[in-house]
Design an enzyme around this catalytic site. Sequence first.
Site, PDB file in Angstrom:
ATOM      1  N   HIS A   4      34.152  30.734  26.154  1.00  0.00           N
ATOM      2  CA  HIS A   4      35.430  30.030  26.115  1.00  0.00           C
ATOM      3  C   HIS A   4      36.232  30.436  24.879  1.00  0.00           C
ATOM      4  CE1 HIS A   4      38.612  27.453  27.272  1.00  0.00           C
ATOM      5  NE2 HIS A   4      38.679  27.079  26.018  1.00  0.00           N
ATOM      6  N   TYR A  12      40.569  32.168  23.673  1.00  0.00           N
ATOM      7  CA  TYR A  12      41.559  31.884  22.627  1.00  0.00           C
ATOM      8  C   TYR A  12      41.690  33.076  21.692  1.00  0.00           C
ATOM      9  CZ  TYR A  12      41.372  27.255  24.515  1.00  0.00           C
ATOM     10  OH  TYR A  12      41.423  26.200  25.379  1.00  0.00           O
ATOM     11  N   HIS A  47      43.887  31.200  37.981  1.00  0.00           N
ATOM     12  CA  HIS A  47      44.082  30.598  36.646  1.00  0.00           C
ATOM     13  C   HIS A  47      44.158  31.676  35.571  1.00  0.00           C
ATOM     14  CE1 HIS A  47      43.091  28.361  32.973  1.00  0.00           C
ATOM     15  NE2 HIS A  47      41.990  29.060  32.868  1.00  0.00           N
ATOM     16  N   PHE A  48      43.178  32.583  35.560  1.00  0.00           N
ATOM     17  CA  PHE A  48      43.172  33.474  34.387  1.00  0.00           C
ATOM     18  C   PHE A  48      44.111  34.658  34.507  1.00  0.00           C
ATOM     19  CE2 PHE A  48      40.413  36.788  36.003  1.00  0.00           C
ATOM     20  CZ  PHE A  48      39.279  36.214  36.559  1.00  0.00           C
ATOM     21  N   HIS A  49      44.723  34.853  35.715  1.00  0.00           N
ATOM     22  CA  HIS A  49      45.775  35.875  35.723  1.00  0.00           C
ATOM     23  C   HIS A  49      47.078  35.301  35.166  1.00  0.00           C
ATOM     24  CE1 HIS A  49      42.950  38.295  38.042  1.00  0.00           C
ATOM     25  NE2 HIS A  49      43.659  39.311  37.632  1.00  0.00           N
ATOM     26  N   ARG A  66      35.513  33.999  44.865  1.00  0.00           N
ATOM     27  CA  ARG A  66      35.902  35.107  43.984  1.00  0.00           C
ATOM     28  C   ARG A  66      34.755  36.114  43.974  1.00  0.00           C
ATOM     29  NH1 ARG A  66      34.834  33.068  37.813  1.00  0.00           N
ATOM     30  NH2 ARG A  66      35.492  35.167  37.345  1.00  0.00           N
ATOM     31  N   ARG A  67      34.966  37.310  43.415  1.00  0.00           N
ATOM     32  CA  ARG A  67      33.900  38.291  43.205  1.00  0.00           C
ATOM     33  C   ARG A  67      33.169  38.686  44.495  1.00  0.00           C
ATOM     34  NH1 ARG A  67      31.299  36.235  37.355  1.00  0.00           N
ATOM     35  NH2 ARG A  67      32.804  37.396  36.117  1.00  0.00           N
TER      36      ARG A  67
END
Length: 560
Positions: free
Chosen positions: A227, A231, A378-380, A441-442
């Site tokens: 995580h 950041y 989310h992470f794109h 996913r994946r």
Amino acid sequence: MTFVEEYPFEAKVVRVCFAISFAALGIGGFMGMVQALHRTGVLRVMDSTDYYTVLTSHGVLLALVFTVFFLAGIFTWGVTRSLDRPLPNPAATKAWIALMTVGTLFATVAILGGFVDSIPFSADVLFTFYAPLQAHPIFYIGLSMFLLGTWLAGLDWIQTFRAWRADNPDERVPLQTFMAIVTMLMWYIATLGLAIEVLVFLLPWSLGLIPEVDPLLTRTLFWYFGHPVVYFWLMPAYFVWYTILPKLSGGRLFSDPLARVVFLLFLVLSTPVGFHHQYLDPGIPTGFKFVAMTNTMFLLLPSLLTAFTVVASMEYGARKNGGTGYFGWLRTLPWDDPAFAGAALAGLMFAGGGFSGMVNAGFNINYLVHNTLWVPGHFHLTVGTASALTFMAVSYWLWPQVTGKRLQHRRLATAQPYVWFVGMTLMSNAMHRGGLAGLPRRTAEPEWNVAQDVVFDTPFGTIPEIQIQIAVGATALFVGLVMFLIVMTGTWLVEQKGTIEVDGTIPAPLSGPSDSPRLLDDFRIWVALAVVLVAIAYGFPLYSLVADGAFAPGVPPAPT
Ligand code: HAS
Ligand code: CU
């Protein structure tokens, strides 16, 4: 004098870091389009058995190499500029660049080996590379060299700061240096988990020195790091939003003290939340998953403060230039400046990514989205736009300062953030909704029929089912990527007499460091607090894993 004239060595360091970062962006981005067209069945240029090789190259080159080399470049620029001081030891600087570069080459060769059956090594382990997937030892050796390189880079900037501090004992730490050092302190705490996972477990396991590893322990060590690494990708973007975006908006930073508080909150809270990636993992005491969720909700605060401060800084600039009304001031912002437009659109998109992060963080609702296409959605929006689009945008402003050359293909540059924004809107929207419909996913060939009725209703009509949205969105992103690389390459290679004048100064904030207690600059207190929280969040769970024999791999489980 421009940066490249005043600090020729540091400008070269930035150019080298950015060039490697952009190369990784190009290759990793290409792999992204290949896998999106494959998954949606639109265009299949590879065998599905190669899907994990493509996905690992996409994830490692973008999430680890593109982002971290960019961070190394922009922090070198920011520390040198804000302290008005060169790096103390060019040999040490060259050493960390070499370690990060050779480490990248080792890991990349290991990954690409997966494409050729006759090559005796591969690393089809995805960007999270945790067991039970196993890579060739050169992948883990490459990772270790890369990590060591980042540690030495941080030391370079800290040494520069300490030399400055000796000459300026009473000054407040300049904000850009403050941000770079706090980010690195967070990185040192977070990467302890990664170093133990790779050096004590995965590398010896891949060399055959230990017969097996405990997947839950190595996953836990990965997410201890996994995580805070997000950041580590976000904080350089915040560095741009706080110290450069207000200037590009024609204004000034609303509050320097708030910016310092935000970075210290990340330092203190980023690591003790990793279990929010393991809500469904057995063997982690539920109470500690609840602690992670609570911490994660606190972690929304630094970003919500950022939304407030950065938008206030933009509004101040817009109103100074004649902006009026509740929202009319938005029109006064320089939307035709690619550096501004890219950073502002990245922030706008991050709002969406942040809210889907809140959904992820909910202990029970996470069951709905975990391991579905929602998470890549989310992470794109987060690393794929908040970080990536901000990095591309600020390059339109910084690249001329470190090359001394005028930005070329300006019209391409002006259009590029908008192409990225439209492509990402389509792709991420479809991924989020496809995930809710149950798409995993994946996987190389998902069962699209579970989500056949998921379309995108817009005021301009209905955009067909999500495969088309993902395929069109991914292709638009690749086009946006090529546009960016043409501008950067064209600017670097253009023949030009003399160096251009670029105003690289950063205006003083409306509320300066003197409006905050000096305590904020005493890094030791905040590091100590971070360590205490990590011990509370991870002490007992790791102890219970080790007590259950996780540390003695290969020992048969105790008889039940
Ligand atoms: Fe996340 C999974 C929760 C932030 C990246 N995240 C991932 C993965 C990645 C990732 C890569 O709790 C997948 C890992 C894997 O492969 O399995 N994430 C959160 C939360 C936040 C968050 C609560 N994530 C990020 C950031 C990332 C990132 C940042 C990369 C850079 N995430 C999760 C969880 C999972 C997860 C679970 C596990 C899911 C699962 O089950 O696997 C928060 O930090 C978000 C806070 C942000 C906000 C938004 C504030 C709005 C702002 C915009 C300001 C506007 C500006 C401009 C400046 C509340 C700051 C405006 C423009 C104008 C014109 C006005
Ligand atoms: Cu997380």
